[in-house]
Design a protein around this motif. Structure first.
Motif, mmCIF file in Angstrom:
data_model
loop_
_atom_site.group_PDB
_atom_site.id
_atom_site.type_symbol
_atom_site.label_atom_id
_atom_site.label_comp_id
_atom_site.label_asym_id
_atom_site.label_seq_id
_atom_site.Cartn_x
_atom_site.Cartn_y
_atom_site.Cartn_z
ATOM 1 N N LEU A 5 0.832 -1.205 0.000
ATOM 2 C CA LEU A 5 0.000 0.000 0.000
ATOM 3 C C LEU A 5 0.871 1.261 0.000
ATOM 4 C CD1 LEU A 5 -2.694 1.453 0.173
ATOM 5 C CD2 LEU A 5 -2.687 1.041 2.635
ATOM 6 N N GLY A 6 1.920 1.257 0.807
ATOM 7 C CA GLY A 6 2.824 2.408 0.854
ATOM 8 C C GLY A 6 3.500 2.666 -0.487
ATOM 9 N N GLU A 7 3.915 1.607 -1.165
ATOM 10 C CA GLU A 7 4.543 1.769 -2.488
ATOM 11 C C GLU A 7 3.554 2.315 -3.502
ATOM 12 O OE1 GLU A 7 7.765 -1.914 -2.122
ATOM 13 O OE2 GLU A 7 5.800 -2.256 -2.998
ATOM 14 N N ALA A 8 2.321 1.824 -3.464
ATOM 15 C CA ALA A 8 1.306 2.326 -4.390
ATOM 16 C C ALA A 8 1.001 3.792 -4.112
ATOM 17 C CB ALA A 8 0.037 1.486 -4.278
ATOM 18 N N ALA A 9 0.933 4.171 -2.840
ATOM 19 C CA ALA A 9 0.672 5.570 -2.478
ATOM 20 C C ALA A 9 1.810 6.476 -2.950
ATOM 21 C CB ALA A 9 0.480 5.698 -0.971
ATOM 22 N N LYS A 10 3.049 6.026 -2.790
ATOM 23 C CA LYS A 10 4.194 6.834 -3.256
ATOM 24 C C LYS A 10 4.181 6.963 -4.771
ATOM 25 C CE LYS A 10 7.244 6.118 0.623
ATOM 26 N NZ LYS A 10 8.449 5.518 1.158
ATOM 27 N N GLU A 11 3.823 5.896 -5.469
ATOM 28 C CA GLU A 11 3.730 5.960 -6.930
ATOM 29 C C GLU A 11 2.667 6.975 -7.352
ATOM 30 O OE1 GLU A 11 2.138 2.960 -10.282
ATOM 31 O OE2 GLU A 11 3.783 2.166 -9.066
ATOM 32 N N HIS A 12 1.530 6.957 -6.659
ATOM 33 C CA HIS A 12 0.458 7.930 -6.948
ATOM 34 C C HIS A 12 0.935 9.345 -6.614
ATOM 35 C CE1 HIS A 12 -3.566 9.515 -7.357
ATOM 36 N NE2 HIS A 12 -3.459 10.052 -6.152
ATOM 37 N N GLN A 13 1.620 9.499 -5.514
ATOM 38 C CA GLN A 13 2.126 10.799 -5.071
ATOM 39 C C GLN A 13 3.136 11.368 -6.063
ATOM 40 O OE1 GLN A 13 4.700 10.457 -1.687
ATOM 41 N NE2 GLN A 13 4.288 12.522 -0.971
ATOM 42 N N ASN A 14 3.898 10.520 -6.713
ATOM 43 C CA ASN A 14 4.914 10.981 -7.657
ATOM 44 C C ASN A 14 4.317 11.669 -8.877
ATOM 45 O OD1 ASN A 14 7.020 10.138 -6.060
ATOM 46 N ND2 ASN A 14 7.216 8.155 -7.067
ATOM 47 N N GLY A 15 3.036 11.540 -9.086
ATOM 48 C CA GLY A 15 2.380 12.237 -10.190
ATOM 49 C C GLY A 15 2.165 13.711 -9.916
ATOM 50 N N PHE A 16 2.447 14.146 -8.686
ATOM 51 C CA PHE A 16 2.269 15.545 -8.321
ATOM 52 C C PHE A 16 3.628 16.231 -8.226
ATOM 53 C CE2 PHE A 16 -1.542 13.430 -7.087
ATOM 54 C CZ PHE A 16 -2.546 14.360 -7.297
ATOM 55 N N HIS A 34 1.884 15.720 0.012
ATOM 56 C CA HIS A 34 1.793 14.854 1.189
ATOM 57 C C HIS A 34 0.335 14.493 1.471
ATOM 58 C CE1 HIS A 34 2.875 13.030 4.974
ATOM 59 N NE2 HIS A 34 1.977 13.772 5.598
ATOM 60 N N GLN A 35 -0.576 15.439 1.306
ATOM 61 C CA GLN A 35 -1.994 15.157 1.525
ATOM 62 C C GLN A 35 -2.496 14.129 0.520
ATOM 63 O OE1 GLN A 35 -3.891 16.139 4.088
ATOM 64 N NE2 GLN A 35 -5.398 14.727 3.270
ATOM 65 N N CYS A 36 -1.996 14.186 -0.702
ATOM 66 C CA CYS A 36 -2.352 13.201 -1.721
ATOM 67 C C CYS A 36 -1.952 11.803 -1.255
ATOM 68 C CB CYS A 36 -1.655 13.552 -3.031
ATOM 69 S SG CYS A 36 -1.745 12.268 -4.269
ATOM 70 N N TYR A 37 -0.765 11.680 -0.686
ATOM 71 C CA TYR A 37 -0.270 10.394 -0.174
ATOM 72 C C TYR A 37 -1.191 9.880 0.923
ATOM 73 C CZ TYR A 37 2.886 7.145 2.236
ATOM 74 O OH TYR A 37 3.434 6.051 2.835
ATOM 75 N N LYS A 38 -1.529 10.736 1.892
ATOM 76 C CA LYS A 38 -2.377 10.333 3.006
ATOM 77 C C LYS A 38 -3.790 9.987 2.533
ATOM 78 C CE LYS A 38 -1.879 12.295 6.969
ATOM 79 N NZ LYS A 38 -1.770 13.198 8.121
ATOM 80 N N SER A 39 -4.312 10.735 1.579
ATOM 81 C CA SER A 39 -5.654 10.464 1.053
ATOM 82 C C SER A 39 -5.701 9.139 0.312
ATOM 83 C CB SER A 39 -6.105 11.595 0.129
ATOM 84 O OG SER A 39 -6.228 12.794 0.845
ATOM 85 N N PHE A 40 -4.656 8.826 -0.430
ATOM 86 C CA PHE A 40 -4.579 7.553 -1.139
ATOM 87 C C PHE A 40 -4.646 6.391 -0.155
ATOM 88 C CE2 PHE A 40 -2.602 3.927 -3.112
ATOM 89 C CZ PHE A 40 -2.972 3.992 -4.438
ATOM 90 N N ILE A 41 -3.874 6.469 0.910
ATOM 91 C CA ILE A 41 -3.862 5.400 1.915
ATOM 92 C C ILE A 41 -5.223 5.290 2.599
ATOM 93 C CG2 ILE A 41 -2.899 4.730 4.159
ATOM 94 C CD1 ILE A 41 -0.169 5.520 3.081
ATOM 95 N N ALA A 42 -5.826 6.429 2.945
ATOM 96 C CA ALA A 42 -7.147 6.398 3.590
ATOM 97 C C ALA A 42 -8.190 5.770 2.662
ATOM 98 C CB ALA A 42 -7.567 7.808 3.989
ATOM 99 N N GLY A 43 -8.152 6.091 1.384
ATOM 100 C CA GLY A 43 -9.087 5.517 0.416
ATOM 101 C C GLY A 43 -8.893 4.021 0.257
ATOM 102 N N ALA A 44 -7.655 3.575 0.240
ATOM 103 C CA ALA A 44 -7.369 2.149 0.106
ATOM 104 C C ALA A 44 -7.837 1.378 1.337
ATOM 105 C CB ALA A 44 -5.878 1.922 -0.130
ATOM 106 N N LYS A 45 -7.649 1.956 2.517
ATOM 107 C CA LYS A 45 -8.115 1.296 3.741
ATOM 108 C C LYS A 45 -9.640 1.224 3.765
ATOM 109 C CE LYS A 45 -4.130 2.234 6.636
ATOM 110 N NZ LYS A 45 -3.613 2.964 7.793
ATOM 111 N N TRP A 46 -10.299 2.289 3.332
ATOM 112 C CA TRP A 46 -11.759 2.286 3.260
ATOM 113 C C TRP A 46 -12.229 1.190 2.313
ATOM 114 C CZ3 TRP A 46 -14.949 2.965 -0.952
ATOM 115 C CH2 TRP A 46 -16.309 3.078 -0.672
ATOM 116 N N GLN A 47 -11.622 1.092 1.136
ATOM 117 C CA GLN A 47 -12.020 0.102 0.134
ATOM 118 C C GLN A 47 -11.839 -1.315 0.654
ATOM 119 O OE1 GLN A 47 -13.538 0.454 -2.807
ATOM 120 N NE2 GLN A 47 -13.582 -1.750 -2.991
ATOM 121 N N SER A 48 -10.776 -1.548 1.412
ATOM 122 C CA SER A 48 -10.521 -2.902 1.918
ATOM 123 C C SER A 48 -11.579 -3.361 2.915
ATOM 124 C CB SER A 48 -9.134 -2.979 2.560
ATOM 125 O OG SER A 48 -9.113 -2.276 3.796
ATOM 126 N N LYS A 49 -12.320 -2.430 3.505
ATOM 127 C CA LYS A 49 -13.361 -2.775 4.476
ATOM 128 C C LYS A 49 -14.737 -2.954 3.841
ATOM 129 C CE LYS A 49 -10.950 -0.315 8.106
ATOM 130 N NZ LYS A 49 -10.946 0.886 8.941
#
Length: 127
Positions: A5-16, A34-49
């Motif tokens: 999840l952290g690697e995917a968030a960093k990859e998404h963050q690198n687009g900014f 940085h907010q993009c990174y945190k939002s990506f992780i929060a969205g992924a955790k929400w989806q997993s539930k």
């Protein structure tokens, strides 16, 4: 290899873009990154539930596609959706036991998770 999840968030963050220095603009842009990174992780955790089960009141699968169904009594079955040629009524067919299950008895369905063979073991296939 599976991406964490952290690697995917960093990859998404690198687009900014980033800014070097201490300017107000740099602080804003780097903060947004940085907010993009945190939002990506929060969205992924929400989806997993989220439940993979889909209510039959919300949506039905394509006719003839094998799916897992959950009945009112909690039983889970493998079945395909079918319709009566003489009406708009739908029902589920269990081709293995040659049984027809009423649409009224089914509460939810879900696609069968894809599997991929890796030697002698089966592993869940990444989408």
């Amino acid at each position: 290899m599976k991406q964490t999840l952290g690697e995917a968030a960093k990859e998404h963050q690198n687009g900014f873009p980033t800014c070097e220095g201490d300017s107000i603009c740099a602080g804003f842009i780097n903060g947004r990154r940085h907010q993009c990174y945190k939002s990506f992780i929060a969205g992924a955790k929400w989806q997993s539930k989220q439940s993979p089960w889909i209510s039959v009141k919300d949506k039905l699968p394509e006719l003839g596609d094998p799916v897992l169904i959950r009945l009112k009594d909690g039983t889970v079955r493998l079945a395909v959706l079918d319709t009566d040629d003489n009406s708009d009524a739908y029902f589920w067919s269990d081709n293995y036991s040659y049984e027809t299950i009423s649409g009224w008895d089914t509460t939810h369905w879900m696609p069968i998770p894809p599997l991929e063979s890796n030697g002698n073991e089966l592993k869940r296939k990444e989408k």
